[in-house]
Motif scaffolding. Sequence first.
Motif, PDB file in Angstrom:
ATOM      1  N   VAL A  54      67.055  70.013  31.289  1.00  0.00           N
ATOM      2  CA  VAL A  54      67.161  70.662  32.598  1.00  0.00           C
ATOM      3  C   VAL A  54      68.638  70.893  32.915  1.00  0.00           C
ATOM      4  O   VAL A  54      69.518  70.242  32.354  1.00  0.00           O
ATOM      5  CB  VAL A  54      66.501  69.857  33.744  1.00  0.00           C
ATOM      6  N   ILE A  55      68.869  71.848  33.800  1.00  0.00           N
ATOM      7  CA  ILE A  55      70.231  72.196  34.177  1.00  0.00           C
ATOM      8  C   ILE A  55      70.603  71.346  35.395  1.00  0.00           C
ATOM      9  O   ILE A  55      69.971  71.460  36.444  1.00  0.00           O
ATOM     10  CB  ILE A  55      70.323  73.698  34.501  1.00  0.00           C
ATOM     11  N   PRO A  56      71.612  70.463  35.258  1.00  0.00           N
ATOM     12  CA  PRO A  56      71.972  69.586  36.379  1.00  0.00           C
ATOM     13  C   PRO A  56      72.458  70.411  37.568  1.00  0.00           C
ATOM     14  O   PRO A  56      73.176  71.401  37.394  1.00  0.00           O
ATOM     15  CB  PRO A  56      73.129  68.738  35.826  1.00  0.00           C
ATOM     16  N   LEU A  57      72.075  70.003  38.765  1.00  0.00           N
ATOM     17  CA  LEU A  57      72.561  70.701  39.956  1.00  0.00           C
ATOM     18  C   LEU A  57      73.995  70.256  40.278  1.00  0.00           C
ATOM     19  O   LEU A  57      74.359  69.101  40.030  1.00  0.00           O
ATOM     20  CB  LEU A  57      71.641  70.413  41.142  1.00  0.00           C
ATOM     21  N   PRO A  58      74.788  71.167  40.823  1.00  0.00           N
ATOM     22  CA  PRO A  58      76.203  70.832  41.066  1.00  0.00           C
ATOM     23  C   PRO A  58      76.374  69.634  42.007  1.00  0.00           C
ATOM     24  O   PRO A  58      77.350  68.895  41.885  1.00  0.00           O
ATOM     25  CB  PRO A  58      76.788  72.100  41.702  1.00  0.00           C
ATOM     26  N   ASP A  59      75.428  69.429  42.923  1.00  0.00           N
ATOM     27  CA  ASP A  59      75.600  68.322  43.869  1.00  0.00           C
ATOM     28  C   ASP A  59      74.826  67.065  43.460  1.00  0.00           C
ATOM     29  O   ASP A  59      74.599  66.179  44.285  1.00  0.00           O
ATOM     30  CB  ASP A  59      75.196  68.764  45.282  1.00  0.00           C
ATOM     31  N   ASP A  60      74.440  66.991  42.203  1.00  0.00           N
ATOM     32  CA  ASP A  60      73.716  65.804  41.743  1.00  0.00           C
ATOM     33  C   ASP A  60      74.708  64.668  41.518  1.00  0.00           C
ATOM     34  O   ASP A  60      75.605  64.793  40.684  1.00  0.00           O
ATOM     35  CB  ASP A  60      72.966  66.135  40.448  1.00  0.00           C
ATOM     36  N   PRO A  61      74.562  63.535  42.262  1.00  0.00           N
ATOM     37  CA  PRO A  61      75.481  62.411  42.049  1.00  0.00           C
ATOM     38  C   PRO A  61      75.288  61.733  40.691  1.00  0.00           C
ATOM     39  O   PRO A  61      76.116  60.899  40.307  1.00  0.00           O
ATOM     40  CB  PRO A  61      75.144  61.445  43.185  1.00  0.00           C
ATOM     41  N   PRO A  65      68.129  63.736  50.495  1.00  0.00           N
ATOM     42  CA  PRO A  65      68.579  64.693  49.472  1.00  0.00           C
ATOM     43  C   PRO A  65      67.939  64.472  48.097  1.00  0.00           C
ATOM     44  O   PRO A  65      67.904  65.396  47.271  1.00  0.00           O
ATOM     45  CB  PRO A  65      70.097  64.479  49.407  1.00  0.00           C
ATOM     46  N   ALA A  66      67.424  63.279  47.838  1.00  0.00           N
ATOM     47  CA  ALA A  66      66.737  63.012  46.569  1.00  0.00           C
ATOM     48  C   ALA A  66      65.659  64.048  46.292  1.00  0.00           C
ATOM     49  O   ALA A  66      65.463  64.475  45.147  1.00  0.00           O
ATOM     50  CB  ALA A  66      66.095  61.622  46.608  1.00  0.00           C
ATOM     51  N   TRP A  67      64.966  64.464  47.345  1.00  0.00           N
ATOM     52  CA  TRP A  67      63.812  65.345  47.138  1.00  0.00           C
ATOM     53  C   TRP A  67      64.224  66.786  46.880  1.00  0.00           C
ATOM     54  O   TRP A  67      63.472  67.540  46.246  1.00  0.00           O
ATOM     55  CB  TRP A  67      62.835  65.207  48.303  1.00  0.00           C
ATOM     56  N   GLU A  68      65.398  67.166  47.383  1.00  0.00           N
ATOM     57  CA  GLU A  68      65.915  68.493  47.028  1.00  0.00           C
ATOM     58  C   GLU A  68      66.156  68.568  45.515  1.00  0.00           C
ATOM     59  O   GLU A  68      65.795  69.531  44.857  1.00  0.00           O
ATOM     60  CB  GLU A  68      67.229  68.791  47.764  1.00  0.00           C
ATOM     61  N   LEU A  69      66.788  67.526  44.978  1.00  0.00           N
ATOM     62  CA  LEU A  69      67.046  67.496  43.540  1.00  0.00           C
ATOM     63  C   LEU A  69      65.744  67.412  42.752  1.00  0.00           C
ATOM     64  O   LEU A  69      65.526  68.151  41.791  1.00  0.00           O
ATOM     65  CB  LEU A  69      67.916  66.278  43.182  1.00  0.00           C
ATOM     66  N   GLU A  70      64.874  66.486  43.181  1.00  0.00           N
ATOM     67  CA  GLU A  70      63.627  66.271  42.446  1.00  0.00           C
ATOM     68  C   GLU A  70      62.818  67.568  42.358  1.00  0.00           C
ATOM     69  O   GLU A  70      62.334  67.937  41.288  1.00  0.00           O
ATOM     70  CB  GLU A  70      62.813  65.173  43.146  1.00  0.00           C
ATOM     71  N   SER A  71      62.684  68.249  43.488  1.00  0.00           N
ATOM     72  CA  SER A  71      61.873  69.472  43.478  1.00  0.00           C
ATOM     73  C   SER A  71      62.566  70.565  42.673  1.00  0.00           C
ATOM     74  O   SER A  71      61.910  71.380  42.020  1.00  0.00           O
ATOM     75  CB  SER A  71      61.581  69.937  44.905  1.00  0.00           C
ATOM     76  N   ALA A 110      64.655  57.355  37.106  1.00  0.00           N
ATOM     77  CA  ALA A 110      65.870  58.160  37.290  1.00  0.00           C
ATOM     78  C   ALA A 110      66.203  58.278  38.778  1.00  0.00           C
ATOM     79  O   ALA A 110      67.367  58.162  39.187  1.00  0.00           O
ATOM     80  CB  ALA A 110      65.698  59.549  36.669  1.00  0.00           C
ATOM     81  N   ILE A 111      65.176  58.495  39.590  1.00  0.00           N
ATOM     82  CA  ILE A 111      65.397  58.587  41.042  1.00  0.00           C
ATOM     83  C   ILE A 111      65.983  57.264  41.554  1.00  0.00           C
ATOM     84  O   ILE A 111      66.967  57.240  42.301  1.00  0.00           O
ATOM     85  CB  ILE A 111      64.060  58.907  41.765  1.00  0.00           C
TER      86      ILE A 111
END
Lengths: 297, 297
Positions: free
Chosen positions: A158-165, A203-209, A186-187
Amino acid sequence: MNLYGALEAGGTKMVLAVVDEQGTIRDRISLPTRTPDETMPEMIDYFRQHPVRALGIGCFGPLDLNPHSPAYGSITATPKLAWRNYPILSVFREKLGVPAELDTDVNGAALAEAVLGAARGLESCLYVTVGTGIGGGVIIHGKPVHGMMHPEIGHIPVIPLPDDPMPRGICPYHGNCLEGMASGPAIEQRWGVSAKELPEGHPAWELESAYLSQLCANAMLSFSPEKIILGGGVMQKEFLLPMIREKTVAALCGYIVHPAVAAGLHDYIVKPGLGTGSGILGAFLLARQAEKRAQGS
Amino acid sequence: MNLYGALEAGGTKMVLAVVDEQGTIRDRISLPTRTPDETMPEMIDYFRQHPVRALGIGCFGPLDLNPHSPAYGSITATPKLAWRNYPILSVFREKLGVPAELDTDVNGAALAEAVLGAARGLESCLYVTVGTGIGGGVIIHGKPVHGMMHPEIGHIPVIPLPDDPMPRGICPYHGNCLEGMASGPAIEQRWGVSAKELPEGHPAWELESAYLSQLCANAMLSFSPEKIILGGGVMQKEFLLPMIREKTVAALCGYIVHPAVAAGLHDYIVKPGLGTGSGILGAFLLARQAEKRAQGS
């Protein structure tokens, strides 16, 4: 009455059931998964006490499902070392003396959803469970897909999102594969709190989705299932599904012109029609297949 | 002698052939693709002059291949506006009065490779053409995959490499999808030179093979084809295939334990067994299918 044996073989527990022709579960037990030496005799005893016409096994993987392979019907490179290279299918066939069939747990669940659940009447679907791991089963032309091995769709990159900590995931093989980025562990690693405790709006759910929408878009573009079914512990958060649909539509960028996309994928990316029963009913359907195969074809 | 019509319908040219039962091409012409008003009558004339029992069409897409859809057999959202929503299948059926079948050009090619070419004897394969665009056809359980629509695997997202001088691709829909990053025009845009002129050892090929290896790993993990066949203009560079194999093995990180991976994917990621003939022979096989369907099932 014709009875069928169904085994959902997991890394933590074994669920064993006896199911009648109508798909009604007549008896059901659960055993902890220890070593084959300990757990296999318990399971064999159970099915000897409940005589069944055939046995279906939906099993944790990876599995060797190539009928031409000498290791056909074995568990292969599992991290559960006691089960590595264990020929689970042939042991059951020999000890019980009935036709038996083996597939991955998720292919079994996908089959159950295609025959009895959310994808009933369709020729194809993708079933994904998002929990401790991420696994997927695929049905195409009405049958589970094995191919070279069997789908391991939890491990697509998967492509990591720029704001993923946590831009590097936790999969020991691939780092930022889907399982490494979006599984329950992972979460928890990313936020220091279990997925269960993270509230809506975090914000976890923005990344997860977003990561799960990458899976959905990928599947739609590559093998084009008629339905995507998302189950497992993480998907118990009911607010996730609409977020995933919305981001999948966005990820497709208007490229796939189809009524299901125009409708926001509302009836396309869905939860399991069989609740948590897909796995055991999938094993039942595998038992039916085993019997049919033995009878004629 | 029983003759079959085969049409490879491309955005630039139409290849029409008459093929006998053994799959030998008896006659073949090529026409420029203009508008349906101009080109359809020419094609119909050709097949009227060479009476065929059935017609198979492998066509540029996207197509509506859902038999329950009112637009079944039409070209849909193509950028070639004159052909948008054109009901190519029903026009041929009506004008020629023979059974006809339509599929994507790449599903046709994949079918030909599965029946007669590099994947002969297998139940599944992925065929990808890498050229002006990137398209893929998928065979599973011996039959072309449609599902919700049909595979559009050229548009799966890829992860840009850190040293890519063009980290945003050129696809007007998705930017950095595979086609946007690795098609012939993407290579030319990135380096200012056509792919054909770029020599072995140029950094272009490190990127190209990396992006195509993402496709291969993705396919292996998601629907697990028994063979991946890479064709098209860009793949004429013979040194590309070994680079793609090596990077695919690396991308899998030891996760898929299989003899084909252990052998470096040498017999797994391959060039077309039918050379440039997969497309027209795929259309021939679609014609055979159309005849069979009309005769009985």
